[in-house]
Design a protein around this motif. Structure first.
Motif, short mmCIF file in Angstrom:
data_model
loop_
_atom_site.label_atom_id
_atom_site.label_comp_id
_atom_site.label_asym_id
_atom_site.label_seq_id
_atom_site.Cartn_x
_atom_site.Cartn_y
_atom_site.Cartn_z
N ALA A 41 0.82 -1.21 0.00
CA ALA A 41 0.00 0.00 0.00
C ALA A 41 0.85 1.27 0.00
O ALA A 41 0.35 2.36 -0.29
CB ALA A 41 -0.94 -0.01 1.20
N ARG A 42 2.15 1.15 0.33
CA ARG A 42 3.02 2.32 0.32
C ARG A 42 3.39 2.74 -1.10
O ARG A 42 3.85 3.86 -1.31
CB ARG A 42 4.29 2.05 1.13
N GLY A 44 3.29 4.41 -4.33
CA GLY A 44 2.54 5.54 -4.85
C GLY A 44 1.89 6.40 -3.78
O GLY A 44 1.07 7.26 -4.10
N TRP A 45 2.27 6.21 -2.52
CA TRP A 45 1.66 7.03 -1.48
C TRP A 45 2.10 8.48 -1.60
O TRP A 45 3.07 8.81 -2.27
CB TRP A 45 1.94 6.46 -0.09
N GLU A 46 1.35 9.35 -0.93
CA GLU A 46 1.63 10.79 -0.97
C GLU A 46 1.85 11.30 0.44
O GLU A 46 1.06 11.04 1.35
CB GLU A 46 0.43 11.52 -1.60
N LYS A 47 2.94 12.03 0.63
CA LYS A 47 3.17 12.65 1.93
C LYS A 47 2.25 13.86 2.06
O LYS A 47 2.30 14.78 1.25
CB LYS A 47 4.63 13.09 2.08
N VAL A 48 1.41 13.85 3.07
CA VAL A 48 0.43 14.92 3.25
C VAL A 48 0.77 15.84 4.42
O VAL A 48 0.14 16.88 4.59
CB VAL A 48 -0.99 14.34 3.42
N ALA A 49 1.74 15.47 5.23
CA ALA A 49 2.17 16.34 6.32
C ALA A 49 3.61 16.00 6.69
O ALA A 49 4.00 14.83 6.68
CB ALA A 49 1.27 16.20 7.54
N ASP A 50 4.37 17.03 7.01
CA ASP A 50 5.77 16.87 7.46
C ASP A 50 5.96 17.84 8.61
O ASP A 50 6.18 19.03 8.41
CB ASP A 50 6.72 17.16 6.31
N LEU A 51 5.85 17.34 9.84
CA LEU A 51 5.77 18.16 11.04
C LEU A 51 7.04 18.04 11.86
O LEU A 51 7.81 17.09 11.71
CB LEU A 51 4.57 17.75 11.88
N ARG A 52 7.25 19.01 12.75
CA ARG A 52 8.39 18.98 13.65
C ARG A 52 7.91 19.18 15.08
O ARG A 52 7.12 20.09 15.36
CB ARG A 52 9.40 20.09 13.31
N VAL A 53 8.41 18.32 15.97
CA VAL A 53 8.17 18.47 17.40
C VAL A 53 9.39 19.16 17.99
O VAL A 53 10.49 18.59 17.96
CB VAL A 53 7.95 17.11 18.08
N PRO A 54 9.25 20.37 18.54
CA PRO A 54 10.42 21.06 19.08
C PRO A 54 10.99 20.32 20.29
O PRO A 54 10.28 19.61 21.00
CB PRO A 54 9.88 22.43 19.48
N PRO A 55 12.28 20.48 20.56
CA PRO A 55 12.88 19.86 21.75
C PRO A 55 12.16 20.30 23.02
O PRO A 55 11.79 21.46 23.17
CB PRO A 55 14.32 20.39 21.73
N ARG A 56 11.94 19.34 23.93
CA ARG A 56 11.29 19.58 25.22
C ARG A 56 9.87 20.12 25.08
O ARG A 56 9.34 20.76 25.97
CB ARG A 56 12.12 20.53 26.09
N GLU A 57 9.23 19.85 23.94
CA GLU A 57 7.84 20.23 23.72
C GLU A 57 7.11 19.03 23.13
O GLU A 57 7.71 17.97 22.88
CB GLU A 57 7.74 21.43 22.78
N GLY A 66 -6.40 4.33 7.77
CA GLY A 66 -5.91 3.94 6.46
C GLY A 66 -4.70 4.71 6.00
O GLY A 66 -4.19 4.46 4.90
N HIS A 67 -4.21 5.66 6.81
CA HIS A 67 -2.99 6.40 6.49
C HIS A 67 -1.82 5.83 7.30
O HIS A 67 -2.00 5.17 8.31
CB HIS A 67 -3.16 7.88 6.82
N PHE A 68 -0.62 6.14 6.84
CA PHE A 68 0.60 5.79 7.55
C PHE A 68 1.17 7.04 8.23
O PHE A 68 0.95 8.16 7.77
CB PHE A 68 1.66 5.26 6.59
N PHE A 69 1.91 6.83 9.31
CA PHE A 69 2.70 7.93 9.86
C PHE A 69 4.02 7.40 10.36
O PHE A 69 4.14 6.25 10.78
CB PHE A 69 1.94 8.71 10.94
N ARG A 70 5.03 8.25 10.28
CA ARG A 70 6.37 7.92 10.72
C ARG A 70 6.84 8.91 11.77
O ARG A 70 6.60 10.12 11.63
CB ARG A 70 7.37 7.95 9.56
N ALA A 265 -2.19 5.32 -2.03
CA ALA A 265 -3.04 5.38 -3.22
C ALA A 265 -4.21 4.42 -3.11
O ALA A 265 -5.26 4.63 -3.72
CB ALA A 265 -2.20 5.06 -4.46
N HIS A 266 -4.04 3.35 -2.32
CA HIS A 266 -5.12 2.38 -2.11
C HIS A 266 -4.94 1.74 -0.74
O HIS A 266 -3.83 1.73 -0.18
CB HIS A 266 -5.10 1.30 -3.20
#
Length: 285
Positions: A41-42, A44-57, A66-70, A265-266
């Motif tokens: 299922a990966r 042809g997938w599309e990255k829809v968010a690319d976030l950052r967690v600040p240090p100590r936050e 149905g979505h993946f996250f890393r 994609a599916h």
């Protein structure tokens, strides 16, 4: 800590100790996740968010079913504390039952289970770049479900009244309060025990105490999940950094963590959202 014995062992002490252990919850009856279907299922997938967690936050983020996250290491060795909620906050990750089913540390193919009464998979771990680590000579391993999360109450207790507001418990409380427009007390009541992502931990053989050691994570490593239901995640970049020395302070070197969300994609072949647990909830009444 185990106290020093005050009683002489009985004559059959060795026989009692030598009894073989029995697995509490045999999991052969659980359906195994089809990792090949998740991986397919990966394509042809599309990255829809690319976030950052600040240090100590901490940061709250939504992942549709149905979505993946890393969760990714982006700058330096850093541990993260992960809470998972259903999107409507009615379900929370149950670390104790997850530990009972899968063991003290999670990796590819393990699932994060919700609490009672639903007790269903919330997310499945589909990739783990640290799976090579295994169990080290000290009994340590990564991604544990044995630690609870660093918190200001234990810090206050062990530091004779010290006040520290960037423990993971407080970080997660602030992130949830902001994400769902809750008061701090409303949010705190929902924050729960975590998956300690990238943290290397175990128990000492001599005293049975929970230990931590420097995480083996390096930039580019990631832990990947598939959202089995609509999720709200909360991730804290622990003030302990790589947890090689101490936490709940501003002493350790800390780095941001990345959260990437992908829309496939599916759907994985054969995948359906898990239903709530089928127990009738009558409790014998």
């Amino acid at each position: 800590m185990h106290p020093r014995p005050e009683h002489e062992p009985p004559e059959d002490s060795e026989a009692r100790k030598s009894l073989a252990p029995v697995i509490c919850y045999p999991v052969e009856a659980l359906p195994e996740p089809d990792l090949s279907a998740y991986r397919s299922a990966r394509n042809g997938w599309e990255k829809v968010a690319d976030l950052r967690v600040p240090p100590r936050e901490a940061l709250a983020f939504e992942v549709p079913a149905g979505h993946f996250f890393r969760i990714t290491s982006v700058e330096g060795p850093q541990v993260g504390d992960l809470n998972l909620f259903s999107a409507d906050l009615s379900e929370r990750f149950y670390s104790g039952k997850t530990r009972a089913l899968h063991g003290t540390h999670l990796s590819r193919g393990d699932r994060m289970w919700s609490g009672f009464p639903t007790l269903r998979p919330m997310a499945t771990i589909t990739e783990d770049t640290l799976d090579w680590y295994g169990i080290d000579p000290f009994g340590g391993s990564v991604h544990d479900v044995i630690g609870t999360r660093c918190d200001p109450y234990t810090h206050c207790l062990l530091s004779d009244g010290g006040q520290y507001h960037h423990c993971c418990h407080s970080n997660l409380t602030r992130a949830l309060a902001e994400a769902r427009n809750l008061s701090p007390r409303e949010a705190e009541a929902l924050v729960h025990d975590v998956l300690n992502v990238f943290m290397c931990t175990g128990f000492t053989r001599e005293t049975g105490q929970y230990f931590m050691k420097a995480s083996p994570v390096r930039p580019g490593d990631f832990l990947e999940f598939f959202a089995e239901i609509d999720l709200l995640g909360g991730l804290s970049a622990c003030p302990g950094g790589d947890c090689s020395s101490e936490h709940s302070s501003d002493t350790a070197a800390c780095y941001p963590l990345g959260v990437e969300i992908y829309r496939p994609a599916h759907a994985p072949e054969g995948w359906v959202q898990p239903a709530a647990n089928r127990y009738d909830r009558s409790h014998g009444l």
